[in-house]
Design a protein around this motif. Structure first.
Motif, short mmCIF file in Angstrom:
data_model
loop_
_atom_site.label_atom_id
_atom_site.label_comp_id
_atom_site.label_asym_id
_atom_site.label_seq_id
_atom_site.Cartn_x
_atom_site.Cartn_y
_atom_site.Cartn_z
N HIS A 1 0.83 -1.03 -0.01
CA HIS A 1 -0.01 0.05 -0.01
C HIS A 1 0.88 1.38 -0.02
O HIS A 1 0.22 2.27 -0.21
N PHE A 2 2.23 1.15 0.20
CA PHE A 2 3.02 2.35 0.38
C PHE A 2 4.31 1.70 -0.02
O PHE A 2 4.58 0.39 -0.01
N MET A 3 5.40 2.61 -0.31
CA MET A 3 6.76 2.34 -0.57
C MET A 3 7.57 2.61 0.80
O MET A 3 7.59 3.71 1.20
N HIS A 4 8.13 1.64 1.27
CA HIS A 4 8.70 1.67 2.56
C HIS A 4 9.99 2.89 2.29
O HIS A 4 10.55 2.91 1.37
N ASP A 5 10.33 3.66 3.32
CA ASP A 5 11.23 4.68 3.08
C ASP A 5 12.76 4.27 2.73
O ASP A 5 13.41 5.11 1.85
N ASP A 6 13.15 2.99 3.08
CA ASP A 6 14.29 2.64 2.80
C ASP A 6 14.34 1.74 1.54
O ASP A 6 15.47 1.41 0.95
N VAL A 7 13.32 1.66 0.78
CA VAL A 7 13.53 0.92 -0.43
C VAL A 7 14.33 1.53 -1.54
O VAL A 7 15.08 0.63 -2.19
N MET A 8 13.95 2.79 -1.75
CA MET A 8 15.14 3.45 -2.92
C MET A 8 16.34 3.14 -2.55
O MET A 8 17.30 3.20 -3.13
N LYS A 9 16.95 3.27 -1.31
CA LYS A 9 18.26 3.02 -0.77
C LYS A 9 18.70 1.74 -1.39
O LYS A 9 19.86 1.95 -2.05
#
Length: 211
Positions: free
Chosen positions: A107-115
């Motif tokens: 339902h959302f992208m975790h803050d650390d996914v892009m890292k």
């Protein structure tokens, strides 16, 4: 039994093409994360991810077919097969991540996914840079630098994964399903950097055997 004929495959160019597909899949992963709205919307990206993976498979099987008929190869057959398999595993592992966003209906992208996604992409780019000079590795400084990048990114991913896992099981204790879903996704992202490191390890072994 005599081999049927000699292939015209340039193995080093084929390895480079595999690495290029890994970078393309990593680019798509980052695009999916950046443009996230709903898991359902990711469904339209799955065919693109599979198209890249399928093209990478084509190169892998082309390498296997060439090894089967070539009497003389630039490096040992088992090393060619091992490296081709490791590179194919990288692409597969990134496609797996994209699929999980949809399969688990995030339902959302975790803050650390892009890292971690950026580390995966940099690892793939490092491998592609290595492939530029793989055919002339004895004289190349870029080759050694590229292998070092894969190692550096893998270690950074390990560090992030440990902290993220700790956060999931402390801050998300009231949402066990959410914690489990993101733990699985982050595990697969960390595994993708491991796959890149396995490519680097295989190449290092080939270099040692041929130096």
């Amino acid at each position: 039994m005599a081999r049927k004929s000699k292939s015209k495959l340039d193995y080093f160019q084929a390895f480079k093409k595999q690495a290029e597909y890994a970078v393309k899949e990593a680019d798509l992963l980052i695009e999916v994360i950046q443009n996230f709205t709903t898991a359902e919307a990711i469904k339209q990206d799955l065919p693109r991810a599979h198209e890249i993976e399928h093209a990478a498979d084509g190169v892998y099987y082309e390498i296997l077919a060439a090894v089967d008929v070539d009497f003389i190869t630039p490096i040992e057959r088992e090393d060619i097969i091992a490296l081709a398999q490791r590179l194919d595993d990288v692409v597969d592992s990134i496609e797996d991540i994209i699929q999980r966003f949809y399969m688990f209906d995030v339902h959302f992208m975790h803050d650390d996914v892009m890292k971690l996604a950026n580390l995966i992409k940099r690892s793939c780019e490092g491998l592609m840079e290595v492939m530029e000079d793989f055919g002339d590795f004895k004289k190349s400084d870029k080759f050694k630098e590229g292998l070092a990048i894969a190692n550096e990114m893998e270690e950074a991913a390990d560090d992030i994964f440990v902290e993220v896992a700790h956060g999931l099981f402390t801050k998300e204790s009231d949402h066990p399903m959410r914690a489990m879903v993101w733990m699985e996704i982050f595990s697969r992202m960390e595994r993708a950097t491991d796959r890149c490191m396995e490519v680097a390890d295989t190449m290092s072994s080939i270099v040692l055997k041929n130096s």
